[in-house]
Design an enzyme around this catalytic site. Sequence first.
Site, PDB file in Angstrom:
ATOM      1  N   GLU A 297     -12.401 -10.301  31.302  1.00 53.39           N
ATOM      2  CA  GLU A 297     -11.973 -11.692  31.370  1.00 53.39           C
ATOM      3  C   GLU A 297     -11.270 -11.982  32.702  1.00 53.39           C
ATOM      4  O   GLU A 297     -10.865 -11.053  33.412  1.00 53.39           O
ATOM      5  CB  GLU A 297     -10.995 -11.966  30.211  1.00 53.39           C
ATOM      6  CG  GLU A 297     -11.623 -11.840  28.828  1.00 53.39           C
ATOM      7  CD  GLU A 297     -12.463 -13.051  28.435  1.00 53.39           C
ATOM      8  OE1 GLU A 297     -13.008 -13.743  29.324  1.00 53.39           O
ATOM      9  OE2 GLU A 297     -12.585 -13.306  27.220  1.00 53.39           O
TER      10      GLU A 297
ATOM     11  N   ASN B  14     -16.734 -18.513  31.837  1.00 50.06           N
ATOM     12  CA  ASN B  14     -15.488 -18.390  32.621  1.00 50.06           C
ATOM     13  C   ASN B  14     -15.576 -17.277  33.675  1.00 50.06           C
ATOM     14  O   ASN B  14     -14.578 -16.872  34.242  1.00 50.06           O
ATOM     15  CB  ASN B  14     -14.294 -18.152  31.694  1.00 50.06           C
ATOM     16  CG  ASN B  14     -14.382 -16.822  30.943  1.00 50.06           C
ATOM     17  OD1 ASN B  14     -15.340 -16.076  31.101  1.00 50.06           O
ATOM     18  ND2 ASN B  14     -13.382 -16.527  30.128  1.00 50.06           N
TER      19      ASN B  14
ATOM     20  N   HIS C 194     -16.725 -14.175  33.098  1.00 46.47           N
ATOM     21  CA  HIS C 194     -16.586 -12.792  32.640  1.00 46.47           C
ATOM     22  C   HIS C 194     -17.912 -12.036  32.741  1.00 46.47           C
ATOM     23  O   HIS C 194     -18.996 -12.606  32.626  1.00 46.47           O
ATOM     24  CB  HIS C 194     -15.948 -12.695  31.254  1.00 46.47           C
ATOM     25  CG  HIS C 194     -16.776 -13.075  30.074  1.00 46.47           C
ATOM     26  ND1 HIS C 194     -16.423 -14.085  29.207  1.00 46.47           N
ATOM     27  CD2 HIS C 194     -17.933 -12.574  29.586  1.00 46.47           C
ATOM     28  CE1 HIS C 194     -17.326 -14.167  28.249  1.00 46.47           C
ATOM     29  NE2 HIS C 194     -18.257 -13.265  28.457  1.00 46.47           N
TER      30      HIS C 194
ATOM     31  N   ASP D 163     -20.239  -3.315  26.236  1.00 46.01           N
ATOM     32  CA  ASP D 163     -19.029  -3.666  25.492  1.00 46.01           C
ATOM     33  C   ASP D 163     -19.262  -3.656  23.977  1.00 46.01           C
ATOM     34  O   ASP D 163     -20.395  -3.547  23.510  1.00 46.01           O
ATOM     35  CB  ASP D 163     -18.485  -5.033  25.954  1.00 46.01           C
ATOM     36  CG  ASP D 163     -19.575  -6.096  26.066  1.00 46.01           C
ATOM     37  OD1 ASP D 163     -20.666  -5.908  25.490  1.00 46.01           O
ATOM     38  OD2 ASP D 163     -19.338  -7.120  26.724  1.00 46.01           O
TER      39      ASP D 163
END
Length: 241
Positions: free
Chosen positions: A143, A136, A138, A67
């Site tokens: 996400e 979370n 990811h 990313d």
Amino acid sequence: MKLVKVKNYDQMSEQACDIVLDRINNLKKPVLGLATGSTPEGLYKQLINKYTNKETSFNNVTTFNLDEYIGLSHSHPNSYYTYMNEHLFNYIDIDSKNVNIPNGNVSDILKECSDYEKVISEHGSIDVQLLGLGSNGHIGFNEPGTPFSSRTHIVQLSESTRQANARFFESVDEVPTKAITMGIRTIMESNEIVVLVSGLKKSMALANLINGEVSEEFPASILQKHKNVTIIADEPALSKL
Ligand code: GLP
């Protein structure tokens, strides 16, 4: 999924280094998927040491990063491009032509996404994909709510992810709001996945990854469906299992 339990961060980095070295030394043209963040820093240090001690070479290795932030230039201190140079590439013999990092600073990001997918598929597939884990759930910058069928795409970063990454910036306001990330399907098409998890603040996420239901609300849960995943986790991260 195979779970390797280790005592601490250094042991996690060592175990990961052993796997990566083995693949680099045994595959003809190894293709590595690389992650950024704090978690793989120790692994990259160890790989640099192995190279410096002449135990390996990266001259036939190709890399694809997961990313990149949108809107940061290559030279920005917080771009993942800079991160990779400073944590690994500047110290090894990799050919820069074989380094692939999504470019989040081009005018046509959609084209950048489809081009990135194309280059990955031209290489067949990623041999070993390294992953960190967001609190979370990811993976890359996928996400919660990202379709499992996603390929390289643009994401709107969640507030919690921006807060978590604010430690690398002057303030949270400077953390970009968008990023480009390999998609979940892209990641799942790797031959092998190695997930590194360290620290108490990842313990809930690790418990969900291993024992939670497979749901797009927790992206990392999809890894339960992959045939060749190794999770290397340290004691604090394992504390909620
Ligand atoms: C970041 C990155 C991910 C990384 C994860 C965990 O936002 N985009 O690739 O794996 O979040 O980061 P860290 O290792 O710093 O906890």
